[in-house]
Design a protein around this motif. Structure first.
Motif, short mmCIF file in Angstrom:
data_model
loop_
_atom_site.label_atom_id
_atom_site.label_comp_id
_atom_site.label_asym_id
_atom_site.label_seq_id
_atom_site.Cartn_x
_atom_site.Cartn_y
_atom_site.Cartn_z
N HIS A 77 -18.41 69.84 1.74
CA HIS A 77 -19.41 68.80 1.50
C HIS A 77 -18.88 67.45 1.98
N CYS A 78 -19.75 66.68 2.61
CA CYS A 78 -19.40 65.32 3.04
C CYS A 78 -19.01 64.48 1.82
N ALA A 79 -17.97 63.70 1.97
CA ALA A 79 -17.48 62.88 0.86
C ALA A 79 -18.47 61.78 0.47
N LEU A 80 -19.38 61.41 1.40
CA LEU A 80 -20.33 60.33 1.11
C LEU A 80 -21.71 60.84 0.70
N CYS A 81 -22.24 61.81 1.44
CA CYS A 81 -23.63 62.22 1.18
C CYS A 81 -23.78 63.63 0.64
N HIS A 82 -22.70 64.42 0.67
CA HIS A 82 -22.66 65.79 0.14
C HIS A 82 -23.36 66.84 1.00
N THR A 83 -23.76 66.51 2.22
CA THR A 83 -24.30 67.55 3.09
C THR A 83 -23.17 68.43 3.60
N PHE A 84 -23.51 69.48 4.32
CA PHE A 84 -22.47 70.35 4.88
C PHE A 84 -21.84 69.72 6.11
N THR A 85 -20.53 69.86 6.23
CA THR A 85 -19.80 69.36 7.38
C THR A 85 -18.47 70.08 7.47
N GLU A 86 -17.85 70.03 8.63
CA GLU A 86 -16.50 70.59 8.78
C GLU A 86 -15.45 69.49 8.71
N HIS A 87 -15.88 68.26 8.44
CA HIS A 87 -14.97 67.12 8.36
C HIS A 87 -15.11 66.45 6.99
N ASP A 88 -14.26 65.48 6.70
CA ASP A 88 -14.35 64.79 5.42
C ASP A 88 -15.67 64.04 5.29
N VAL A 89 -16.11 63.41 6.38
CA VAL A 89 -17.38 62.67 6.40
C VAL A 89 -18.22 63.20 7.55
N CYS A 90 -19.51 63.43 7.30
CA CYS A 90 -20.38 64.02 8.32
C CYS A 90 -20.72 63.04 9.44
N SER A 91 -21.22 63.56 10.53
CA SER A 91 -21.54 62.73 11.70
C SER A 91 -22.69 61.77 11.42
N THR A 92 -23.61 62.15 10.53
CA THR A 92 -24.73 61.25 10.20
C THR A 92 -24.23 60.01 9.49
N CYS A 93 -23.36 60.18 8.50
CA CYS A 93 -22.82 59.04 7.77
C CYS A 93 -21.97 58.14 8.67
N LEU A 94 -21.34 58.73 9.69
CA LEU A 94 -20.47 57.96 10.58
C LEU A 94 -21.23 57.31 11.74
N ASP A 95 -22.51 57.64 11.90
CA ASP A 95 -23.28 57.15 13.04
C ASP A 95 -23.65 55.67 12.84
N PRO A 96 -23.11 54.76 13.65
CA PRO A 96 -23.40 53.33 13.47
C PRO A 96 -24.84 52.97 13.80
N ARG A 97 -25.56 53.87 14.47
CA ARG A 97 -26.96 53.59 14.82
C ARG A 97 -27.92 53.85 13.66
N ARG A 98 -27.45 54.50 12.59
CA ARG A 98 -28.33 54.77 11.45
C ARG A 98 -28.58 53.49 10.67
N ASP A 99 -29.75 53.41 10.03
CA ASP A 99 -30.13 52.26 9.22
C ASP A 99 -29.49 52.40 7.84
N HIS A 100 -28.47 51.60 7.56
CA HIS A 100 -27.73 51.70 6.30
C HIS A 100 -28.50 51.11 5.13
N SER A 101 -29.63 50.47 5.38
CA SER A 101 -30.42 49.92 4.28
C SER A 101 -31.34 50.96 3.66
N LEU A 102 -31.47 52.14 4.31
CA LEU A 102 -32.32 53.21 3.81
C LEU A 102 -31.47 54.38 3.35
N LEU A 103 -31.74 54.89 2.16
CA LEU A 103 -31.03 56.06 1.65
C LEU A 103 -32.06 57.07 1.16
N CYS A 104 -32.11 58.21 1.80
CA CYS A 104 -33.07 59.26 1.47
C CYS A 104 -32.39 60.31 0.60
N VAL A 105 -32.96 60.57 -0.57
CA VAL A 105 -32.39 61.53 -1.52
C VAL A 105 -33.12 62.87 -1.39
#
Length: 202
Positions: free
Chosen positions: A56-84
């Motif tokens: 599980h991603c350390a930030l969002c808990h989705t599946f990943t093979e790394h500590d933090v998933c690629s979505t959380c690390l993507d600087p192009r994502r809008d960090h003001s929106l959080l979808c649960v």
């Protein structure tokens, strides 16, 4: 019988899959052993590799093979929106629409008191910590939490509890619009419906 012990173990293992009963598990087991032994070995290796490597991603808990998933690390994502969402499968469904460009928080399921699943089990405190701990700049802090839990009784209850917990934090809380049918699960809803529900969230 002793000479069927391995076959029975395979049937019992396949029954652990959702929606698979005894007869379905028997059909799958017989098919793999009689018609597709290479496929059976491929399935076994893939399961072993996934169980060993996927976490599980350390930030969002989705599946990943790394500590933090690629979505959380993507600087192009809008960090003001959080979808649960309830599960990694629901997150994947949201991503396939192409309509959402923010970040996610994947719950550990949904509230179900009869099964002993309460706010702690679904990671409510971790969600609150994620919202409260977001960086302070206007560009990066969470300004809106989109509740995209399923439109089942448990999903609605989960959304209500989260909305109440987020009150007083100065954050806009919205819910997917009712374009998603009542009683449905995001994983099985067509992408156009999810996209429209996201745009028309309230």
């Amino acid at each position: 019988m002793a000479d069927h012990a391995s076959l029975e173990l395979l049937v019992q293992a396949l029954r652990r899959l959702p929606g698979v009963g005894v007869r379905s598990a028997q059909r799958m087991a017989h098919h793999l052993l009689q018609h597709d032994r290479p496929g059976a070995l491929q399935l076994a290796r893939a399961l072993e590799q996934a169980v060993s490597n996927v976490r599980h991603c350390a930030l969002c808990h989705t599946f990943t093979e790394h500590d933090v998933c690629s979505t959380c690390l993507d600087p192009r994502r809008d960090h003001s929106l959080l979808c649960v969402v309830e599960s990694p499968a629901d997150q994947a469904a949201m991503e396939r629409t192409g309509a959402y460009k923010g970040l996610y928080f994947v719950l550990m399921g949904k509230l179900n008191p009869l099964d002993g699943i309460g706010p702690r089990e679904i990671g409510l405190q971790q969600l609150l910590d994620r919202v409260d701990g977001s960086p302070g700049s206007d560009e990066s802090r969470v300004k809106e939490v989109i509740l995209a839990t399923n439109f089942t009784a448990e999903g609605e209850s989960t959304a209500h509890v989260i909305a109440q917990a987020l009150k007083g934090r100065g954050i806009q809380v919205t819910r997917l619009a009712r374009g998603v049918p009542i009683g449905s699960e995001l994983e099985y809803v067509d992408l156009g419906t999810i996209a429209h529900a996201l745009v028309d969230r309230r």
